[in-house]
Enzyme design. Structure first.
Site, PDB file in Angstrom:
ATOM      1  N   LYS A  39      11.879 -62.239   6.039  1.00 57.22           N
ATOM      2  CA  LYS A  39      12.211 -62.990   6.476  1.00 57.22           C
ATOM      3  C   LYS A  39      13.275 -63.280   7.079  1.00 57.22           C
ATOM      4  O   LYS A  39      14.064 -64.322   7.621  1.00 57.22           O
ATOM      5  CB  LYS A  39      12.789 -63.460   4.685  1.00 57.22           C
ATOM      6  N   TRP A  88      11.757 -52.625   5.420  1.00 55.70           N
ATOM      7  CA  TRP A  88      10.909 -53.350   6.457  1.00 55.70           C
ATOM      8  C   TRP A  88      11.726 -51.607   7.787  1.00 55.70           C
ATOM      9  O   TRP A  88      12.939 -51.546   7.637  1.00 55.70           O
ATOM     10  CB  TRP A  88      11.537 -54.189   6.991  1.00 55.70           C
ATOM     11  N   GLU A 122       2.551 -66.375  13.691  1.00 55.82           N
ATOM     12  CA  GLU A 122       3.577 -64.876  13.376  1.00 55.82           C
ATOM     13  C   GLU A 122       2.751 -65.206  12.083  1.00 55.82           C
ATOM     14  O   GLU A 122       2.956 -64.299  11.054  1.00 55.82           O
ATOM     15  CB  GLU A 122       4.695 -65.845  13.552  1.00 55.82           C
ATOM     16  N   ARG A 165      11.459 -59.953   2.132  1.00 57.40           N
ATOM     17  CA  ARG A 165      12.574 -60.015   3.431  1.00 57.40           C
ATOM     18  C   ARG A 165      12.593 -58.378   3.885  1.00 57.40           C
ATOM     19  O   ARG A 165      12.745 -57.925   4.584  1.00 57.40           O
ATOM     20  CB  ARG A 165      13.878 -59.170   2.139  1.00 57.40           C
ATOM     21  N   LYS A 190       4.160 -70.331  14.970  1.00 57.00           N
ATOM     22  CA  LYS A 190       4.006 -70.650  13.620  1.00 57.00           C
ATOM     23  C   LYS A 190       3.640 -70.229  13.673  1.00 57.00           C
ATOM     24  O   LYS A 190       2.047 -69.221  12.540  1.00 57.00           O
ATOM     25  CB  LYS A 190       4.265 -72.156  12.969  1.00 57.00           C
ATOM     26  N   CYS A 234      15.706 -55.232   4.476  1.00 64.03           N
ATOM     27  CA  CYS A 234      14.974 -54.800   2.992  1.00 64.03           C
ATOM     28  C   CYS A 234      15.734 -55.306   2.248  1.00 64.03           C
ATOM     29  O   CYS A 234      16.777 -55.780   1.435  1.00 64.03           O
ATOM     30  CB  CYS A 234      16.080 -53.449   3.451  1.00 64.03           C
ATOM     31  N   ASN A 268      20.065 -50.588   3.664  1.00 64.11           N
ATOM     32  CA  ASN A 268      19.562 -51.761   4.718  1.00 64.11           C
ATOM     33  C   ASN A 268      20.678 -51.279   6.225  1.00 64.11           C
ATOM     34  O   ASN A 268      21.807 -51.828   5.658  1.00 64.11           O
ATOM     35  CB  ASN A 268      19.643 -53.350   4.129  1.00 64.11           C
ATOM     36  N   GLY A 269      19.741 -51.723   7.146  1.00 63.49           N
ATOM     37  CA  GLY A 269      20.998 -51.688   8.404  1.00 63.49           C
ATOM     38  C   GLY A 269      20.523 -50.288   9.021  1.00 63.49           C
ATOM     39  O   GLY A 269      19.090 -49.256   8.946  1.00 63.49           O
ATOM     40  N   GLU A 280       7.947 -73.647  19.084  1.00 68.45           N
ATOM     41  CA  GLU A 280       7.510 -73.889  17.412  1.00 68.45           C
ATOM     42  C   GLU A 280       6.091 -74.111  16.739  1.00 68.45           C
ATOM     43  O   GLU A 280       5.762 -72.865  15.923  1.00 68.45           O
ATOM     44  CB  GLU A 280       8.842 -75.114  16.925  1.00 68.45           C
ATOM     45  N   HIS A 325       1.867 -74.475  36.993  1.00 67.04           N
ATOM     46  CA  HIS A 325       1.959 -73.415  37.479  1.00 67.04           C
ATOM     47  C   HIS A 325       1.715 -72.266  37.214  1.00 67.04           C
ATOM     48  O   HIS A 325       2.495 -71.392  37.192  1.00 67.04           O
ATOM     49  CB  HIS A 325       3.936 -73.942  37.624  1.00 67.04           C
TER      50      HIS A 325
HETATM   51  C1  AGP Z   1      10.207 -68.274  11.865  1.00 60.31           C
HETATM   52  O1  AGP Z   1       9.397 -68.232  11.380  1.00 60.31           O
HETATM   53  C2  AGP Z   1      10.982 -66.656  11.614  1.00 60.31           C
HETATM   54  N1  AGP Z   1      10.778 -66.443  10.277  1.00 60.31           N
HETATM   55  C3  AGP Z   1      11.849 -66.515  13.015  1.00 60.31           C
HETATM   56  O2  AGP Z   1      11.208 -66.668  13.856  1.00 60.31           O
HETATM   57  C4  AGP Z   1      13.451 -66.989  12.212  1.00 60.31           C
HETATM   58  O3  AGP Z   1      12.949 -68.423  12.696  1.00 60.31           O
HETATM   59  C5  AGP Z   1      14.394 -66.081  13.269  1.00 60.31           C
HETATM   60  O4  AGP Z   1      14.003 -64.810  12.279  1.00 60.31           O
HETATM   61  C6  AGP Z   1      15.757 -66.366  12.745  1.00 60.31           C
HETATM   62  O5  AGP Z   1      15.726 -66.689  11.111  1.00 60.31           O
HETATM   63  P1  AGP Z   1      17.604 -67.017  10.541  1.00 60.31           P
HETATM   64  O6  AGP Z   1      17.011 -68.577  11.304  1.00 60.31           O
HETATM   65  O7  AGP Z   1      17.826 -67.171   9.254  1.00 60.31           O
HETATM   66  O8  AGP Z   1      18.570 -66.866  11.606  1.00 60.31           O
END
Ligand code: AGP
Length: 610
Positions: A605, A74, A490, A27, A487, A2, A100-101, A483, A506
């Protein structure tokens, strides 16, 4: 997760809070709200959805004051609706709180307080804390003491800021597991979950550590522990400028950050390449080199994109250094009681430095006696401060939720680390010098790929309506396939899977038909012939093939429907190049699907909760 902002001073708190929340919106953006204290009255405005909804309400019903708190949410407990949006007040509307938490024992707190006459109006865990603080506050204790007494009964994580209806001169903040940083101003002070909400007011900041409480007035900030022991905190200076967190003329932060990569890869290497000696220098872990050289095993723990970087780190270190490496999801590592051999060194890889699972994995590795080194982007972040030593990425703030420049900087740093260790083992100077010179050429090779973005945009146009994608690679490019798939999924919400190419036979090959675009990372390296066989297998089943290939490869075009070329480089450096087209492919597809690439649905984020 958050966004949190608190302000006390003599300016218009509403404007400062709203500007700060906009910088933090990436965030978490399920809802947004502010509370302004004026003449003994707490005015609360909160709306579901993004900041625009709250802005609209405040335009219709402006509110002014010099002390307030603001929050973008969030959701963890309770649907993302207005009722559950922060700030929350206690039942008697004496205090307002943003959080936040996760308050893990919120149910038992609610039960106890309900017996004492409190009523609960939301589905959140946060409201339990608001009422618990109120319970202590009503007995005439100071707000600071009431907060500390309440927090001493809380299990779980929090980053909170609290204000009271009858104390216009005080904000109280506290953290355990969720970041908080205090901006020190002149006659004003600001507290936030991230420096980006503070930097336009002051560059002088102090970072709260776990179980610390800040009592914030216009004239100063007193920091103490929850059990009331004074803490003397250094005031640090923020290392970046405001324009670095602006879009700089790009339509989206994600595109800006993709385009920044020639510079950020160069910055990750700045001052760290020793050309004459053909090695690397990483000052932040200089004192730990022996631990690394003699470690029986090197562990990597991370999440998401950073976990993909860690996988590449495994290939790099085992290939060049010949030390055994183990890579684990931080969320698994933290709970499975891992066996850690004596002398092992654990790396935590993270962009934000605040990911809860990664922080917990760091602490677990320490509890098991491992030396823990961080590879992190955010200076002063919790993981950066709790690591025994570490290496910063120097990639600048990464605002787009989908990580791009942080990934290539992480892989660059891990390449430097592998070179450094290999040259202390059995790699000779001439090989080292060759690698150093090749690494120096990477930024302009990335620039060359970025210049072809129109080719990638055209491919995106052809496939943006697809419902599924497969990404396949081998060796160093297997993690790149993972990766690339992450991308896409997400930010475009298309289901995409990354696989080692050989795994196709497989099971996944059953998915192949004319509706399944398959992205092959097929650079000219030791796995090329094998990958070409995999491409043949897909072709034979009418799969649509998009290939990432090495410039000058004239053979692959015979099989692939589309080819995106990247410059040749050393095999272990290809991930830094091959991920670039996949970032752009995901970006353009998402745009064509009308998705919000900077703030994809359900994401945030930095995942600072479990
Ligand atoms: C990646 O595009 C995502 N936003 C997410 O998987 C991110 O990499 C993951 O939450 C880890 O975040 P960090 O590198 O800040 O620890």
């Amino acid at each position: 997760m958050c966004g949190i902002v608190g302000y006390i001073g003599n300016k218009d708190a509403t404007k400062i809070l709203m500007d700060g929340l906009k910088r933090l919106e990436y965030r978490g953006y399920d809802s947004a709200g502010i509370a302004i204290l004026k003449e003994g009255n707490i005015s609360i405005y909160k709306e579901p959805g993004k900041m625009s909804g709250l802005e609209k309400v405040l335009q219709e019903k402006p509110v002014f004051g010099n002390i307030g708190i603001g929050h973008t949410r969030w959701a963890t407990h309770g649907a993302p609706n207005q009722k559950n949006a922060h700030p929350h007040t206690d039942y008697y509307n004496k205090i307002a709180l943003i959080h936040n938490g996760i308050i893990e024992n919120h149910q038992s707190i609610k039960t106890k307080l309900s017996a004492g006459g409190y009523k609960f109006r939301t589905d959140t865990d946060t409201e339990a804390l608001a009422n618990l603080i109120s319970e202590f506050y009503k007995n005439g204790t100071s707000l600071d003491e009431a907060v500390r007494s309440a927090l001493s009964q809380v299990e779980g994580t929090f980053g909170i800021v609290v204000l009271a209806h009858d104390d216009p001169d005080t904000l109280v903040a506290a953290r355990r597991g969720s970041p908080l940083v205090v901006g020190i101003g002149e006659g004003e002070n600001i507290i936030a979950s991230d420096v980006s909400a503070i930097i336009s007011h002051t560059k002088n900041v102090s970072y709260l550590d776990d179980n610390e409480v800040a009592v914030i007035t216009r004239d100063g900030v007193d920091i103490k522990t929850i059990d009331n022991h004074k803490v003397n905190k250094r005031v640090e200076e923020i290392s970046f400028d405001l324009d670095e967190i602006e879009k700089g003329g790009f339509e989206h932060f994600m595109l800006k950050e993709i385009m920044e990569q020639p510079q950020t890869i160069e910055d990750a290497m700045r001052g760290r390449l020793l050309v004459e000696e053909g090695t690397a220098h990483l000052g932040g872990i200089q004192n730990e080199i022996d631990s690394l050289l003699y470690a029986p095993k090197i562990l990597f723990t991370a999440c998401g994109t950073s976990w993909h970087s860690a996988l590449i780190g495994e290939y790099l270190i085992e290939d060049l250094v010949r030390t055994s490496v183990e890579v684990e999801y931080a969320s698994e590592f933290r709970y499975r009681d891992p066996v850690i051999e004596r002398g092992s060194v654990s790396f935590v890889i993270t962009q934000s430095g605040e990911t809860a699972d990664t922080l917990a994995a760091l602490r677990e590795a320490k509890r098991k006696g491992a030396k823990v080194l961080g590879v992190c982007n955010v200076v002063g972040s919790t993981i950066a401060r709790e690591s025994d030593a570490g290496v910063y990425l120097h990639a600048g703030p990464e605002v787009g939720v989908a990580s791009t420049k942080a990934f290539t900087s992480q892989v660059t740093v891990l390449s430097l680390l592998s070179l450094l260790l290999a040259r202390m083992r059995n790699m000779g100077a001439s090989k080292g010098i060759e690698i150093v010179n090749e690494m120096k050429s990477l930024p302009q090779k990335v620039t060359k790929i970025l210049e072809d973005h129109e080719i990638i945009k055209n491919i995106a146009a052809e496939y943006h309506k697809s419902q599924n994608f497969l990404y396949l690679g081998r060796g160093y490019n297997f993690p790149v396939a993972l990766e690339g798939a992450l991308k896409l999924k997400e930010i475009s919400y298309i289901h995409a899977e990354g696989y080692p190419a050989a795994e196709m036979k497989h099971g996944p090959i059953a998915l192949i038909d004319e509706n399944m675009p398959v992205v092959f990372i097929a650079t000219k390296d030791s796995t090329y012939e094998k990958i070409m066989s995999n491409i043949e297998e897909v072709k034979a089943r009418n799969g649509r093939i998009i290939a990432i290939a090495t410039e000058g490869d004239n053979e692959i075009g015979r099989l692939a429907d589309h080819v995106i070329y990247v410059p040749a480089t050393m095999e272990f450096l290809t991930p830094i190049l091959t991920i670039i087209p996949l970032q752009l492919l995901a970006y353009y597809i998402a745009i064509m699907r009308g998705c919000d690439v900077d703030q994809p649905r359900n994401l945030a984020k930095s995942v600072t909760v479990e």
